[in-house]
Design a protein around this motif. Structure first.
Motif, PDB file in Angstrom:
ATOM      1  N   GLU A 482       0.953  -1.093  -0.145  1.00  0.00           N
ATOM      2  CA  GLU A 482       0.019  -0.180  -0.242  1.00  0.00           C
ATOM      3  C   GLU A 482       0.997   1.263  -0.041  1.00  0.00           C
ATOM      4  O   GLU A 482       0.315   2.023  -0.332  1.00  0.00           O
ATOM      5  CB  GLU A 482      -0.736   0.220   1.259  1.00  0.00           C
ATOM      6  CG  GLU A 482      -2.183  -0.979   1.300  1.00  0.00           C
ATOM      7  CD  GLU A 482      -3.262  -1.232   0.027  1.00  0.00           C
ATOM      8  OE1 GLU A 482      -3.203   0.217  -0.942  1.00  0.00           O
ATOM      9  OE2 GLU A 482      -4.062  -1.390   0.082  1.00  0.00           O
ATOM     10  N   ARG A 483       2.277   1.327   0.561  1.00  0.00           N
ATOM     11  CA  ARG A 483       2.640   2.675   0.624  1.00  0.00           C
ATOM     12  C   ARG A 483       3.565   2.407  -1.056  1.00  0.00           C
ATOM     13  O   ARG A 483       3.536   3.296  -0.608  1.00  0.00           O
ATOM     14  CB  ARG A 483       4.176   1.969   2.043  1.00  0.00           C
ATOM     15  CG  ARG A 483       4.913   3.435   2.044  1.00  0.00           C
ATOM     16  CD  ARG A 483       5.842   2.807   2.927  1.00  0.00           C
ATOM     17  NE  ARG A 483       7.014   1.826   2.574  1.00  0.00           N
ATOM     18  CZ  ARG A 483       7.707   1.277   2.878  1.00  0.00           C
ATOM     19  NH1 ARG A 483       6.773   0.598   4.439  1.00  0.00           N
ATOM     20  NH2 ARG A 483       8.087  -0.092   2.334  1.00  0.00           N
ATOM     21  N   PRO A 486      -0.037   1.928  -4.339  1.00  0.00           N
ATOM     22  CA  PRO A 486      -0.957   2.300  -3.119  1.00  0.00           C
ATOM     23  C   PRO A 486      -2.140   1.744  -3.817  1.00  0.00           C
ATOM     24  O   PRO A 486      -3.043   1.797  -4.856  1.00  0.00           O
ATOM     25  CB  PRO A 486      -2.054   3.554  -3.059  1.00  0.00           C
ATOM     26  CG  PRO A 486      -0.430   4.308  -3.110  1.00  0.00           C
ATOM     27  CD  PRO A 486       0.417   3.254  -4.144  1.00  0.00           C
ATOM     28  N   ARG A 554      -2.145   5.002   1.997  1.00  0.00           N
ATOM     29  CA  ARG A 554      -3.125   5.474   0.772  1.00  0.00           C
ATOM     30  C   ARG A 554      -2.806   7.131   0.184  1.00  0.00           C
ATOM     31  O   ARG A 554      -2.932   7.659  -0.452  1.00  0.00           O
ATOM     32  CB  ARG A 554      -3.528   5.020   0.174  1.00  0.00           C
ATOM     33  CG  ARG A 554      -3.779   3.151   0.084  1.00  0.00           C
ATOM     34  CD  ARG A 554      -5.807   2.871  -0.188  1.00  0.00           C
ATOM     35  NE  ARG A 554      -5.491   1.467  -0.572  1.00  0.00           N
ATOM     36  CZ  ARG A 554      -6.403   0.789  -0.541  1.00  0.00           C
ATOM     37  NH1 ARG A 554      -7.875   1.731  -0.293  1.00  0.00           N
ATOM     38  NH2 ARG A 554      -6.533  -0.213  -1.194  1.00  0.00           N
TER      39      ARG A 554
END
Length: 556
Positions: A482-483, A486, A554
């Motif tokens: 997600e980093r 995202p 996100r």
């Protein structure tokens, strides 16, 4: 001592008893039947625990080594069995744990033909074990076993791998037994201790970092006494929080995967670092960013049992080769001047603030749940940790190292990030001391790798409590995903599993908890249960770690 004619397998078992071993973990194999047969005759003195998978057996042996300081013993068969057990060897190497892995091997008459399940274990394990050998002659078994115990426990502890050709094990020979092993551990010279204490006396903002293996309760007691006398703040390296009672005013946190930002900032402010036992590896130094390479801005004093570790990455002002117990005994015996404790107290206040769970509106808030458990767990409880973000909650919010009737509480977790470790480690810990409460912390992914070892617990009378954090995802990878990308979830979802049917099918009690207020009653009930219990904690994947959420990653 005996020279009676014996098989190689019998000689091996006799040596294990001579060197004080009384337990081994295995998956049986035809390649070492002679050893299994010899163990049958000494079952009143030696317990053989048959695991459900070789990785589980190796993890159990590694955990046994952590708990006792003596080599944990694993036995597996050739080829696939050895490959499965390799993870335990890697854990023992990175965690500096004494361990001996015995591998059944093909017969000597078929070697070097790529015969059925043949592997050259000297090549396979050469870079992850302290010593790898193959015993070609039965009359040399005492020599090899004595050396294995000494190598596994001397200097920086670690794993030894011995291959056992099956026809060697059936050879009958007359040979003398070895003498019980004595490990060789260096001790700090008195003048080195005085030099270190003198350096500390000139420091205004010293920080002590402790870690590594080889500590006993005597060593940790000296650590606490020395830190109190010096007014020192003490932090631990990754997953070594049990080296000091976390309730003491000296303790200020852990340099782990979820290290407090305030503690990282204090490293930069420190003017002297006293490091005892810790390797200053990647996790402890946040990928070698908290200290300048090769010469830190802070004065560095590094005490380690292995001379090769001192200066490996960071050049110290003072380096001393010593086991941690001997180092702390020498330091604690020195006369020290009084120190203002303002610096230490400031770090302690920040630590106490960090272990207060932040407010969340999730139905099951693991921070609040762990804080509640912190107040009810016995002081001598053993907590085993798996790999993954879920371990951030016990590491941040539980308390380690407290004393109980049977000794200090223990934290048993792999520092090499091996998934599937916590459940077999908890089984081994519960078998090692059935009177102590053992709690395993494992994610849904890790449980699916090794949860079958619950059946081993049931068979052999262990009673661990397994806290199964179920958020339906491989949390650590999901966080990184997600980093970096995202919203583009790929490969990290886990299909919902009926953990209740698995747990009860294996013979364990089971509780499913979906709200914070249900955690403490479930654990309290499990503590009074006579067998293993699995408690499924249904958590929201949005709460991806103790310090962030998916929405924050996100950028929302």
């Amino acid at each position: 001592m005996t020279r009676n004619a014996r098989s190689g397998g019998r000689i091996l078992v006799d040596q294990l008893l001579i060197h004080g071993a009384d337990r081994a973990f295995c998956v049986p194999g035809e390649s070492y039947l002679e050893v299994l047969d010899a163990l049958h005759d000494v079952r009143d003195r030696f317990t053989l625990i048959n695991a459900r998978h070789e990785a589980g057996a190796a993890d159990m042996a590694e955990a046994q080594g952590k708990l006792t300081g003596r080599p944990g013993i694993a036995m597996v068969t050739r080829g696939p069995g050895a490959c499965h057990a390799a993870i335990g060897v890697h854990i023992a190497q990175q965690d500096s744990t004494p361990m001996i892995l015995f591998i059944g091997q093909v017969g000597r008459d078929t070697m070097d033909r790529e015969s059925f399940q043949e592997i050259d274990y000297r090549l396979m394990f050469g870079s992850v074990a302290k010593w790898v050998a193959q015993i070609e002659r039965a009359d040399r078994v005492p020599e090899y076993i004595a050396r294995a115990f000494r190598v596994a426990t001397s200097g920086r502890p670690g794993p030894v791998v011995l291959a056992l050709p099956e026809d060697m094990l059936t050879d009958v020979v007359s040979v003398d037994d070895a003498q019980p092993y004595v490990p060789a551990v260096p001790a700090m010279a008195p003048d080195a201790a005085q030099e270190i204490v003198a350096a500390l006396a000139t420091a205004e903002r010293p920080l002590m970092i402790v870690g590594g293996s080889g500590w006993t309760d005597a060593g940790t007691a000296d650590l606490a006494r020395f830190a109190a006398a010096q007014g020192l703040p003490v932090a631990t390296s990754f997953r070594r929080q049990d080296l000091i009672d976390n309730r003491l005013s000296a303790y200020v946190g852990e340099f782990g995967t979820g290290v407090a930002p305030s503690l990282v900032a204090r490293v930069a402010e420190a003017d002297l670092l006293l490091v005892v036992g810790a390797r200053l590896g990647e996790i402890t130094t946040k990928t070698y960013t908290t200290l300048a390479v090769p010469t830190p801005a802070q004065r560095l004093v590094h005490i380690h049992v292995d001379a090769n570790e001192i200066g490996r990455v960071y050049a110290p002002e003072i380096g001393a080769v010593s086991g941690p117990d001997a180092a702390m005994a020498a330091l604690a015996s020195c006369t020290v001047p009084a120190r203002d404790t303002g610096w230490r107290n400031a770090l302690r206040v920040e630590y106490l603030a960090d272990i207060e769970p932040p407010a969340h509106d999730f139905p099951l808030d693991m921070g609040q749940a762990m804080a509640a458990l912190r107040d009810v767990l016995p002081g001598d409880a053993i907590i085993t940790l798996d790999a993954g973000n879920h371990t951030g909650w016990p590491q941040r919010f539980l308390s380690f190292g407290g004393a109980g009737e049977r000794g200090r509480g223990r934290e048993i977790g792999s520092t090499c990030g091996a998934m599937g470790y916590a459940v077999p480690a908890a089984v081994a810990a519960s078998l090692a001391d059935p009177s102590r409460q053992v709690i395993a912390c494992v994610g849904d992914g890790g449980f699916m790798m090794s949860g079958m070892e619950i059946a081993t617990a049931v068979q052999h009378g262990a009673r661990p409590i397994v806290l199964l954090f179920n958020n339906g995802t491989y949390g650590t990878i999901r966080m990184h995903q997600e980093r970096e990308h995202p919203g583009r979830v790929s490969g990290t979802d886990i299909v919902t599993t009926d953990f209740g049917r698995i747990a009860t099918g294996l013979g364990a009690a089971f509780h499913r908890v979906e709200r914070t207020e249900g955690v403490l009653p479930a654990v309290t009930t499990a503590m009074s249960h006579g067998g293993p219990t699995v408690i499924e904690l249904v958590t929201d994947p949005e709460q991806i770690s103790t310090r962030t959420t998916i929405a924050r990653l996100r950028g929302r």
